[in-house]
Write an enzyme that holds these catalytic residues in place. Structure first.
Site, PDB file in Angstrom:
ATOM      1  N   HIS A  93       0.873  -1.249  -0.165  1.00  0.00           N
ATOM      2  CA  HIS A  93       0.112   0.204   0.036  1.00  0.00           C
ATOM      3  C   HIS A  93       0.927   1.273  -0.109  1.00  0.00           C
ATOM      4  CE1 HIS A  93      -3.804   2.070   2.055  1.00  0.00           C
ATOM      5  NE2 HIS A  93      -3.278   2.712   0.782  1.00  0.00           N
ATOM      6  N   GLU A 140       2.203   8.496  -4.249  1.00  0.00           N
ATOM      7  CA  GLU A 140       2.988   7.858  -3.226  1.00  0.00           C
ATOM      8  C   GLU A 140       4.452   8.756  -3.124  1.00  0.00           C
ATOM      9  OE1 GLU A 140       2.291   5.273  -0.717  1.00  0.00           O
ATOM     10  OE2 GLU A 140       0.383   6.303  -1.294  1.00  0.00           O
ATOM     11  N   HIS A 144       4.931  11.017   0.180  1.00  0.00           N
ATOM     12  CA  HIS A 144       5.721  10.282   1.015  1.00  0.00           C
ATOM     13  C   HIS A 144       7.136  10.142   0.407  1.00  0.00           C
ATOM     14  CE1 HIS A 144       2.255   9.208   3.084  1.00  0.00           C
ATOM     15  NE2 HIS A 144       1.622   8.593   2.122  1.00  0.00           N
TER      16      HIS A 144
END
Length: 279
Positions: A93, A140, A144
């Protein structure tokens, strides 16, 4: 930039600022005698220095100390997020630092930088909404990866995604669960057994999240398992009180107490766990 270089640069910035402020203060205060200068000008200088120092302290809080490798069970995810998946393994994930988000909006995702990783990405880290899209990986990285990149070990898109894949394959969570007879089943599991298997095998505390139905509280649905790493990428205990919140448009993630988008939260030890088979 690694943490030491980051701090050194911040210290140098503060030192140079103090020097400039001292020069400015001397020009503004040289009309006074020494006693007046001490009484009126230096308190102002001290305040300015403290302001700069506090900025340094605040900015240092965004340096990550932990990376969270998050696995999710596609069947549970899609049952909550209205997607379709016939994937029968735990997939990635995300790979999330515990400090900061969206750290560099100018550092755009470029799939050509991870071209050699794409075959593995499509299998191990698929976009469950659109398997042919790069949007999930783009998100992502933007949210992040740009923050994880504060460490030299993750300071490129290739380093970030390849490290996540390497840890994912090294952990091999899907095989470990199967080894201890934890497989998708219409029968319920005791949560303590699932948690105990993971803790005993990896010797750290994971964070396990479940979906909780508002209509039926007699069971919870196994959805997500997080395993955490320190800055040297050694396993460490996860903070169980922190969970994830999904992007309101795509069901994606960021640290919060409860995952409001997908309904995931830390599993209840006293409630049976349903590990749904692939439909």
């Amino acid at each position: 930039m690694d943490r030491v270089k980051y701090f050194n640069r911040q210290k140098l910035f503060v030192r140079e600022t103090v020097s400039h402020l001292r020069t400015i203060a001397s020009f503004g205060c040289d009309v006074f005698d020494a006693r007046t200068t001490m009484r009126l000008c230096y308190p102002l200088l001290i305040c300015l220095v403290l302001t700069m120092s506090s900025s340094f302290i605040i900015s240092s809080k965004h340096m990550w100390t932990k990376m969270i490798l998050t696995h999710h069970w596609p069947t549970t995810f899609c049952s909550m997020e209205h997607c379709q998946s016939n994937i029968s393994q735990w997939t990635l994930h995300g790979f999330w630092p515990d400090g900061g988000a969206f750290c560099n909006s100018s550092w755009h995702f470029n799939s050509s930088e991870i071209e050699d990783l794409l075959p593995d990405m499509k299998t191990s880290w698929p976009d469950l909404f659109d398997p042919l899209s790069n949007d999930f990986w783009k998100y992502e990285w933007k949210k992040h990866g740009t923050c994880a990149a504060k460490a030299i070990s993750l300071n490129s898109q290739h380093k970030y995604f390849s490290k996540a894949l390497d840890l994912y394959h090294t952990l091999d969570l899907d095989s470990i669960l199967k080894k201890f007879s934890i497989t998708p089943s219409p029968q319920y599991y005791n949560f303590s057994y699932i948690e105990g298997v993971i803790e005993n095998f990896y010797h750290v505390k994971p964070k396990i999240q479940c979906g909780h139905s508002t209509k039926n509280d007699s069971f919870q649905v196994l959805g997500q398992i997080e395993l955490c790493f320190n800055s040297s990428f050694a396993l460490m205990d996860c903070e169980k009180q922190v969970s994830t919140e999904s992007d309101p448009d795509r069901g994606w993630d960021y640290p919060m107490n409860v995952d409001k988008g997908s309904g995931l939260s830390v599993c209840n030890h006293d409630v049976p766990v349903y590990y749904p088979p692939v439909e």
